[in-house]
Enzyme design. Structure first.
Site, short mmCIF file in Angstrom:
data_model
loop_
_atom_site.label_atom_id
_atom_site.label_comp_id
_atom_site.label_asym_id
_atom_site.label_seq_id
_atom_site.Cartn_x
_atom_site.Cartn_y
_atom_site.Cartn_z
N SER A 70 -2.83 -7.68 2.66
CA SER A 70 -3.22 -7.61 4.07
C SER A 70 -3.54 -8.99 4.62
CB SER A 70 -4.43 -6.68 4.24
OG SER A 70 -4.08 -5.35 3.93
N LYS B 274 -16.64 -7.82 4.72
CA LYS B 274 -15.37 -8.20 5.33
C LYS B 274 -15.45 -8.08 6.84
CE LYS B 274 -12.00 -6.82 1.80
NZ LYS B 274 -10.82 -5.98 1.56
N HIS C 297 0.84 -1.20 0.00
CA HIS C 297 0.00 0.00 0.00
C HIS C 297 0.87 1.25 0.00
CE1 HIS C 297 -3.12 -2.61 2.24
NE2 HIS C 297 -3.59 -2.41 1.01
N ARG D 276 -1.46 -6.00 -8.16
CA ARG D 276 -0.37 -6.92 -7.85
C ARG D 276 -0.24 -8.01 -8.90
NH1 ARG D 276 -2.43 -8.84 -2.30
NH2 ARG D 276 -4.24 -8.70 -3.60
#
Length: 177
Positions: free
Chosen positions: A129, A41, A17, A91
Site C-alpha cells: 500500500s 498509522k 491483497h 511478501r
C-alpha cells in the site's frame, strides 16, 4: 465449516491483497476480510471507504465477508466464535519476522488463534500500500498494482491527497521565510 480471517489496514487494497484473498477463499469455506484500525498509522482512506473498496474488489468471490474492527486482532478472533484461523500474506522475509511475532502475540492473547501464512505470488511480492501511495502521489500509473474496478477511485484520491500536502508544504515554506 472452516472460516478464516484475513486482517489488514488495506489503505488502499492492492492486487497483492486481492491475490491473497482469492487464494485463501479457495482454502476455506468462508473468508472474513477484516479492515483494522492501527492508531499508529495515518490513513488516506476512511475505514468505511476501505470497506467499500474491498467490497467492490471482491464482488465476484462468493464466500467473502468484509468486516471492520477497532481493537486487538486476538479480541476480534475471540468475539467471532465461528473463526478457525488467521491468514497472513507474506511478501518477503522481513514480513515473516514481523508476522511471526504477531502470530505468537495473538496466540498468547488467545490460545485458539492459529495463524496460516500464504506467500505472495511472484508478480505481487513488491506491491505494498505504501508503494502504491508513492506511485500515485507522483502521478504514476497504478493499473498493475490495484484492482481495475477501483483503480480510478484510488488514483484520484491519492493524487489529490498529494496535491494538498504539496500545497500545505509550500504555505509552510512561505510562512517560514
Amino acid at each position: 465449516m472452516k472460516t478464516a480471517i484475513y486482517p489488514g489496514s488495506f489503505d488502499p487494497v492492492t492486487n497483492g491483497h486481492l491475490d491473497i484473498i482469492k487464494r485463501a477463499s479457495t482454502m476455506f469455506d468462508k473468508l472474513v476480510v477484516v479492515v483494522l484500525i492501527n492508531p499508529l498509522k495515518s490513513y488516506s482512506f476512511e475505514i468505511s471507504e476501505r470497506r467499500e473498496l474491498l467490497e467492490k474488489a471482491t464482488e465476484g468471490i462468493k464466500n467473502i465477508e468484509i468486516d471492520s474492527y477497532d481493537g486487538l486482532l486476538a479480541d476480534y478472533f475471540t468475539q467471532r466464535s465461528d473463526v478457525d484461523v488467521i491468514v497472513k500474506g507474506l511478501r518477503a522475509t522481513s514480513d515473516f519476522e514481523y508476522e511471526f511475532q504477531m502470530a505468537h502475540t495473538n496466540k498468547d492473547l488467545n490460545p485458539r488463534a492459529e495463524t496460516v501464512f500464504i506467500p505472495a505470488s511472484a508478480n505481487s511480492t513488491f506491491i505494498s500500500s505504501s508503494m502504491v501511495k508513492q506511485v500515485a502521489m507522483f502521478g504514476g500509473d497504478l493499473s498493475n498494482y490495484v484492482p481495475p474496478m477501483i483503480h480510478v477511485e484510488i488514483s484520484e484520491r491519492l493524487k489529490s491527497e498529494f496535491q494538498e500536502k504539496k500545497r500545505l508544504a509550500e504555505l509552510n515554506r512561505k510562512d517560514g521565510k
